[in-house]
Design a protein around this motif. Structure first.
Motif, PDB file in Angstrom:
ATOM      1  N   HIS A  86      -7.515 -63.737  11.600  1.00  0.00           N
ATOM      2  CA  HIS A  86      -8.897 -63.437  11.963  1.00  0.00           C
ATOM      3  C   HIS A  86      -9.764 -64.685  11.832  1.00  0.00           C
ATOM      4  CE1 HIS A  86     -13.009 -61.918  11.240  1.00  0.00           C
ATOM      5  NE2 HIS A  86     -12.672 -61.043  12.177  1.00  0.00           N
ATOM      6  N   GLN A  87      -9.609 -65.416  10.729  1.00  0.00           N
ATOM      7  CA  GLN A  87     -10.388 -66.628  10.497  1.00  0.00           C
ATOM      8  C   GLN A  87     -10.065 -67.690  11.555  1.00  0.00           C
ATOM      9  OE1 GLN A  87      -9.680 -68.604   6.772  1.00  0.00           O
ATOM     10  NE2 GLN A  87     -11.698 -69.535   6.768  1.00  0.00           N
ATOM     11  N   ALA A  88      -8.806 -67.860  11.886  1.00  0.00           N
ATOM     12  CA  ALA A  88      -8.416 -68.844  12.902  1.00  0.00           C
ATOM     13  C   ALA A  88      -9.035 -68.509  14.255  1.00  0.00           C
ATOM     14  CB  ALA A  88      -6.892 -68.911  13.015  1.00  0.00           C
ATOM     15  N   LEU A  89      -9.065 -67.224  14.611  1.00  0.00           N
ATOM     16  CA  LEU A  89      -9.659 -66.834  15.882  1.00  0.00           C
ATOM     17  C   LEU A  89     -11.174 -67.002  15.876  1.00  0.00           C
ATOM     18  CD1 LEU A  89      -7.485 -63.735  16.806  1.00  0.00           C
ATOM     19  CD2 LEU A  89      -7.459 -66.000  17.856  1.00  0.00           C
ATOM     20  N   GLU A  90     -11.804 -66.799  14.735  1.00  0.00           N
ATOM     21  CA  GLU A  90     -13.241 -67.072  14.654  1.00  0.00           C
ATOM     22  C   GLU A  90     -13.516 -68.563  14.808  1.00  0.00           C
ATOM     23  OE1 GLU A  90     -15.175 -65.364  11.261  1.00  0.00           O
ATOM     24  OE2 GLU A  90     -15.476 -63.479  12.342  1.00  0.00           O
ATOM     25  N   TYR A  91     -12.698 -69.408  14.209  1.00  0.00           N
ATOM     26  CA  TYR A  91     -12.852 -70.852  14.383  1.00  0.00           C
ATOM     27  C   TYR A  91     -12.649 -71.241  15.844  1.00  0.00           C
ATOM     28  CZ  TYR A  91     -12.802 -71.609   9.315  1.00  0.00           C
ATOM     29  OH  TYR A  91     -13.097 -71.607   7.983  1.00  0.00           O
ATOM     30  N   ALA A  92     -11.685 -70.627  16.497  1.00  0.00           N
ATOM     31  CA  ALA A  92     -11.444 -70.904  17.920  1.00  0.00           C
ATOM     32  C   ALA A  92     -12.672 -70.543  18.745  1.00  0.00           C
ATOM     33  CB  ALA A  92     -10.221 -70.140  18.408  1.00  0.00           C
ATOM     34  N   THR A  93     -13.351 -69.470  18.383  1.00  0.00           N
ATOM     35  CA  THR A  93     -14.575 -69.079  19.077  1.00  0.00           C
ATOM     36  C   THR A  93     -15.660 -70.124  18.876  1.00  0.00           C
ATOM     37  OG1 THR A  93     -14.015 -66.743  18.845  1.00  0.00           O
ATOM     38  CG2 THR A  93     -16.314 -67.268  19.267  1.00  0.00           C
ATOM     39  N   VAL A  94     -15.762 -70.694  17.688  1.00  0.00           N
ATOM     40  CA  VAL A  94     -16.755 -71.732  17.415  1.00  0.00           C
ATOM     41  C   VAL A  94     -16.439 -72.994  18.218  1.00  0.00           C
ATOM     42  CG1 VAL A  94     -17.689 -73.256  15.633  1.00  0.00           C
ATOM     43  CG2 VAL A  94     -17.365 -70.824  15.164  1.00  0.00           C
ATOM     44  N   VAL A  95     -15.165 -73.366  18.288  1.00  0.00           N
ATOM     45  CA  VAL A  95     -14.768 -74.529  19.097  1.00  0.00           C
ATOM     46  C   VAL A  95     -15.207 -74.310  20.537  1.00  0.00           C
ATOM     47  CG1 VAL A  95     -12.789 -75.786  20.040  1.00  0.00           C
ATOM     48  CG2 VAL A  95     -12.872 -75.254  17.611  1.00  0.00           C
ATOM     49  N   LYS A  96     -14.994 -73.126  21.038  1.00  0.00           N
ATOM     50  CA  LYS A  96     -15.405 -72.787  22.397  1.00  0.00           C
ATOM     51  C   LYS A  96     -16.897 -72.953  22.575  1.00  0.00           C
ATOM     52  CE  LYS A  96     -17.306 -69.276  22.695  1.00  0.00           C
ATOM     53  NZ  LYS A  96     -18.766 -69.012  22.680  1.00  0.00           N
ATOM     54  N   ALA A  97     -17.663 -72.457  21.612  1.00  0.00           N
ATOM     55  CA  ALA A  97     -19.121 -72.468  21.741  1.00  0.00           C
ATOM     56  C   ALA A  97     -19.677 -73.890  21.825  1.00  0.00           C
ATOM     57  CB  ALA A  97     -19.752 -71.733  20.566  1.00  0.00           C
ATOM     58  N   HIS A  98     -19.017 -74.834  21.179  1.00  0.00           N
ATOM     59  CA  HIS A  98     -19.529 -76.196  21.173  1.00  0.00           C
ATOM     60  C   HIS A  98     -18.943 -77.073  22.264  1.00  0.00           C
ATOM     61  CE1 HIS A  98     -21.892 -75.745  17.576  1.00  0.00           C
ATOM     62  NE2 HIS A  98     -20.880 -75.082  17.043  1.00  0.00           N
ATOM     63  N   CYS A  99     -17.789 -76.752  22.756  1.00  0.00           N
ATOM     64  CA  CYS A  99     -17.125 -77.637  23.719  1.00  0.00           C
ATOM     65  C   CYS A  99     -17.025 -77.063  25.132  1.00  0.00           C
ATOM     66  CB  CYS A  99     -15.706 -77.960  23.235  1.00  0.00           C
ATOM     67  SG  CYS A  99     -15.652 -78.826  21.681  1.00  0.00           S
ATOM     68  N   VAL A 106     -18.437 -78.837  30.483  1.00  0.00           N
ATOM     69  CA  VAL A 106     -17.752 -79.360  31.665  1.00  0.00           C
ATOM     70  C   VAL A 106     -18.779 -79.775  32.717  1.00  0.00           C
ATOM     71  CG1 VAL A 106     -16.186 -78.803  33.559  1.00  0.00           C
ATOM     72  CG2 VAL A 106     -15.650 -78.066  31.244  1.00  0.00           C
ATOM     73  N   THR A 107     -19.849 -79.007  32.864  1.00  0.00           N
ATOM     74  CA  THR A 107     -20.882 -79.329  33.854  1.00  0.00           C
ATOM     75  C   THR A 107     -22.235 -79.477  33.171  1.00  0.00           C
ATOM     76  OG1 THR A 107     -21.450 -77.021  34.292  1.00  0.00           O
ATOM     77  CG2 THR A 107     -19.669 -77.976  35.608  1.00  0.00           C
ATOM     78  N   THR A 108     -23.188 -80.011  33.909  1.00  0.00           N
ATOM     79  CA  THR A 108     -24.522 -80.212  33.352  1.00  0.00           C
ATOM     80  C   THR A 108     -25.276 -78.905  33.178  1.00  0.00           C
ATOM     81  OG1 THR A 108     -25.381 -80.607  35.572  1.00  0.00           O
ATOM     82  CG2 THR A 108     -24.800 -82.533  34.271  1.00  0.00           C
ATOM     83  N   VAL A 109     -24.838 -77.840  33.816  1.00  0.00           N
ATOM     84  CA  VAL A 109     -25.543 -76.562  33.711  1.00  0.00           C
ATOM     85  C   VAL A 109     -24.906 -75.642  32.676  1.00  0.00           C
ATOM     86  CG1 VAL A 109     -26.465 -76.646  36.039  1.00  0.00           C
ATOM     87  CG2 VAL A 109     -24.248 -75.583  35.644  1.00  0.00           C
ATOM     88  N   GLY A 110     -24.017 -76.162  31.864  1.00  0.00           N
ATOM     89  CA  GLY A 110     -23.335 -75.337  30.873  1.00  0.00           C
ATOM     90  C   GLY A 110     -24.188 -74.948  29.686  1.00  0.00           C
ATOM     91  N   LEU A 117     -28.244 -75.428  27.782  1.00  0.00           N
ATOM     92  CA  LEU A 117     -29.627 -75.868  27.923  1.00  0.00           C
ATOM     93  C   LEU A 117     -29.803 -77.266  27.340  1.00  0.00           C
ATOM     94  CD1 LEU A 117     -32.561 -75.398  28.678  1.00  0.00           C
ATOM     95  CD2 LEU A 117     -32.850 -74.231  26.484  1.00  0.00           C
ATOM     96  N   ALA A 118     -29.172 -77.545  26.206  1.00  0.00           N
ATOM     97  CA  ALA A 118     -29.290 -78.865  25.581  1.00  0.00           C
ATOM     98  C   ALA A 118     -28.790 -79.966  26.516  1.00  0.00           C
ATOM     99  CB  ALA A 118     -28.515 -78.896  24.270  1.00  0.00           C
ATOM    100  N   THR A 119     -27.728 -79.714  27.257  1.00  0.00           N
ATOM    101  CA  THR A 119     -27.205 -80.704  28.194  1.00  0.00           C
ATOM    102  C   THR A 119     -28.189 -80.933  29.324  1.00  0.00           C
ATOM    103  OG1 THR A 119     -24.961 -80.026  27.671  1.00  0.00           O
ATOM    104  CG2 THR A 119     -25.257 -81.302  29.670  1.00  0.00           C
ATOM    105  N   MET A 120     -28.764 -79.850  29.843  1.00  0.00           N
ATOM    106  CA  MET A 120     -29.750 -80.000  30.916  1.00  0.00           C
ATOM    107  C   MET A 120     -30.960 -80.781  30.436  1.00  0.00           C
ATOM    108  SD  MET A 120     -29.593 -76.404  32.972  1.00  0.00           S
ATOM    109  CE  MET A 120     -29.382 -75.258  31.598  1.00  0.00           C
ATOM    110  N   LEU A 121     -31.417 -80.527  29.210  1.00  0.00           N
ATOM    111  CA  LEU A 121     -32.546 -81.268  28.656  1.00  0.00           C
ATOM    112  C   LEU A 121     -32.196 -82.736  28.436  1.00  0.00           C
ATOM    113  CD1 LEU A 121     -33.876 -78.624  26.113  1.00  0.00           C
ATOM    114  CD2 LEU A 121     -34.880 -79.257  28.317  1.00  0.00           C
ATOM    115  N   TRP A 122     -30.975 -82.990  28.015  1.00  0.00           N
ATOM    116  CA  TRP A 122     -30.510 -84.362  27.805  1.00  0.00           C
ATOM    117  C   TRP A 122     -30.510 -85.128  29.124  1.00  0.00           C
ATOM    118  CZ3 TRP A 122     -25.788 -86.536  29.515  1.00  0.00           C
ATOM    119  CH2 TRP A 122     -25.473 -87.766  28.953  1.00  0.00           C
ATOM    120  N   VAL A 123     -29.988 -84.516  30.188  1.00  0.00           N
ATOM    121  CA  VAL A 123     -29.954 -85.160  31.504  1.00  0.00           C
ATOM    122  C   VAL A 123     -31.377 -85.390  32.016  1.00  0.00           C
ATOM    123  CG1 VAL A 123     -29.255 -84.854  33.926  1.00  0.00           C
ATOM    124  CG2 VAL A 123     -27.654 -84.343  32.087  1.00  0.00           C
ATOM    125  N   LEU A 124     -32.271 -84.422  31.805  1.00  0.00           N
ATOM    126  CA  LEU A 124     -33.663 -84.568  32.210  1.00  0.00           C
ATOM    127  C   LEU A 124     -34.338 -85.706  31.449  1.00  0.00           C
ATOM    128  CD1 LEU A 124     -36.048 -83.458  33.870  1.00  0.00           C
ATOM    129  CD2 LEU A 124     -36.533 -81.939  31.941  1.00  0.00           C
TER     130      LEU A 124
END
Length: 104
Positions: A37-50, A54-58, A60-67
């Motif tokens: 369970h803990q490993a799958l929760e960590y995998a979810t966190v990895v997903k949320a940050h990475c 892939v794209t600039t519209v992924g 809001l922070a990336t869109m603000l950074w590009v702007l």
């Protein structure tokens, strides 16, 4: 590994925070042993940050950074960002997943 990459793909369809909450709820109802369970929760966190990077519209922070870069005269095209994202993000997801697997 399927959880990380599946959640990363899903985060492109809906926002990362709601998807993370849905994934955590699904995991809590799965009745898995604590280490798994803990490993799958960590995998979810990895997903949320990475995953969405892939794209600039992924994210809001990336869109603000590009702007903000554009305000300083630095232009990052969607194609440039996509090429770099397709190179870096799968590697980050794979490395993150392997690190979680090694720790559990």
């Amino acid at each position: 590994m399927e959880t990380t990459f599946g959640a990363a793909r899903g985060s492109k369809l809906i926002n990362t925070v709601p998807l993370t909450l849905v994934m955590r709820a699904a995991l809590s109802d799965a009745g898995l042993p604590a280490p798994q369970h803990q490993a799958l929760e960590y995998a979810t966190v990895v997903k949320a940050h990475c995953g969405p990077n892939v794209t600039t519209v992924g994210l809001l922070a990336t869109m603000l950074w590009v702007l903000q870069l554009h305000c300083y005269g630095i232009t990052v095209s969607l194609w440039q960002y996509l090429c770099l994202g397709l190179l870096v993000v799968p590697s980050m997801l794979l490395i993150g997943t392997l690190m979680i697997w090694v720790q559990t």
